[in-house]
Design a protein around this motif. Structure first.
Motif, short mmCIF file in Angstrom:
data_model
loop_
_atom_site.label_atom_id
_atom_site.label_comp_id
_atom_site.label_asym_id
_atom_site.label_seq_id
_atom_site.Cartn_x
_atom_site.Cartn_y
_atom_site.Cartn_z
N MET A 88 0.83 -1.20 0.00
CA MET A 88 0.00 0.00 0.00
C MET A 88 0.87 1.26 0.00
O MET A 88 1.83 1.36 0.76
N ALA A 89 0.51 2.22 -0.84
CA ALA A 89 1.22 3.49 -0.92
C ALA A 89 0.36 4.59 -0.31
O ALA A 89 -0.78 4.79 -0.73
N GLY A 95 -4.91 5.41 4.12
CA GLY A 95 -3.81 4.52 4.48
C GLY A 95 -3.61 4.39 5.97
O GLY A 95 -3.33 3.30 6.49
N SER A 96 -3.77 5.50 6.70
CA SER A 96 -3.57 5.47 8.15
C SER A 96 -4.63 4.62 8.83
O SER A 96 -4.39 4.05 9.90
N ILE A 97 -5.81 4.51 8.21
CA ILE A 97 -6.88 3.68 8.76
C ILE A 97 -6.65 2.21 8.38
O ILE A 97 -6.74 1.32 9.22
N LEU A 98 -6.37 1.98 7.13
CA LEU A 98 -6.20 0.61 6.64
C LEU A 98 -5.04 -0.11 7.30
O LEU A 98 -5.11 -1.31 7.56
N ALA A 112 3.49 -4.78 3.15
CA ALA A 112 4.41 -3.64 3.04
C ALA A 112 3.60 -2.37 2.80
O ALA A 112 2.56 -2.40 2.12
N ALA A 113 4.06 -1.27 3.37
CA ALA A 113 3.41 0.03 3.14
C ALA A 113 4.49 1.06 2.88
O ALA A 113 5.61 0.97 3.38
N ILE A 147 -0.46 -7.29 -5.54
CA ILE A 147 -1.53 -6.30 -5.53
C ILE A 147 -1.02 -4.99 -4.96
O ILE A 147 -0.41 -4.96 -3.89
N GLY A 148 -1.26 -3.91 -5.70
CA GLY A 148 -0.89 -2.58 -5.23
C GLY A 148 -2.12 -1.80 -4.81
O GLY A 148 -3.14 -1.80 -5.52
N ILE A 149 -2.05 -1.15 -3.65
CA ILE A 149 -3.16 -0.34 -3.14
C ILE A 149 -2.71 1.11 -3.09
O ILE A 149 -1.71 1.44 -2.44
N LEU A 150 -3.43 1.98 -3.76
CA LEU A 150 -3.14 3.42 -3.75
C LEU A 150 -4.12 4.08 -2.80
O LEU A 150 -5.31 4.16 -3.07
#
Length: 219
Positions: A88-89, A95-98, A112-113, A147-150
């Motif tokens: 996750m980027a 992002g702070s919640i996930l 990884a973040a 898998i990439g999370i934006l």
């Protein structure tokens, strides 16, 4: 037969059904359901449910579908037997919640973040490995992340997406409002929560503005 025989809408119906059956199992129940009752779980029709399940080879035994057996069948037919590694980027905004709920997702495991702010990386408490954004390609390739999370519009979504794809990502989940163009062979899903919130606020405020409640009606 498998999910390749399903249309996109049917695929999503079966995924929603699988999620609903997971919830039922979590509640400790293992009942039987008719196609009509399954349809009610996800707001669909019995005809569509029967058609989708038949394509996947999941059939009733004459007394309906047993929840546990159907859940296991869908897990296999929809290729959900194992979680995929995700990166996750963006550690601000969503992002702070996930990142705090990173172990509770279905189908993926965030391993990884990334963030462009060293200060944010140092202040974030999580079990997930944290890296600066410029290491996305290297980490994706090394850790075999698919898998990439934006998760942040301020974290250069397009640039980070390209880093993810260069590192071997096969799918992108875009949680930002930024429209992205992805290669045809890449799986892509956008869930713009900000747009959803604004849309709901705009519609409700607009309806109340057009039909204001008179003072005497409020009493």
């Amino acid at each position: 037969m498998s999910k390749e025989n399903l249309s996109e809408s049917a695929h999503f119906r079966m995924l929603r059904l699988f999620i609903s059956l997971n919830r039922i199992q979590d509640e400790g129940a293992s009942p039987r359901y008719t196609s009509g009752e399954l349809a009610e779980l996800i707001g669909s029709s019995a005809e569509l449910i029967r058609k989708d399940l038949n394509i996947l080879g999941c059939r009733a035994d004459g007394r309906g579908y047993k929840a546990l057996s159907l859940q296991n069948g869908l897990r296999e037919k929809l290729y959900l037997m194992k979680n995929l590694r995700a990166g996750m980027a963006g550690l601000d905004s969503w992002g702070s919640i996930l990142i705090r709920e990173s172990e509770g997702f279905q189908g993926i495991r965030i391993c990884a973040a990334f963030d462009g702010s060293q200060n944010r990386l140092e202040r974030t408490e999580t079990r997930v490995a944290l890296y600066p954004s410029y290491e996305i390609r290297e980490v994706f390739e090394r850790e075999k992340i698919r898998i990439g999370i934006l998760a942040s519009e301020t974290a250069l979504p397009e640039k980070n997406m390209m880093r993810m794809l260069e590192g071997g990502a096969k799918g992108i989940i875009n949680l930002t409002s930024c429209p992205l163009i992805v290669p045809e062979e890449i799986f892509y899903y956008q869930a713009d929560l900000s747009l959803g919130f604004y849309s709901m606020a705009s519609r409700i405020n607009g309806s109340e503005h057009k039909n204001p409640v008179e003072p005497e009606q409020r009493k």
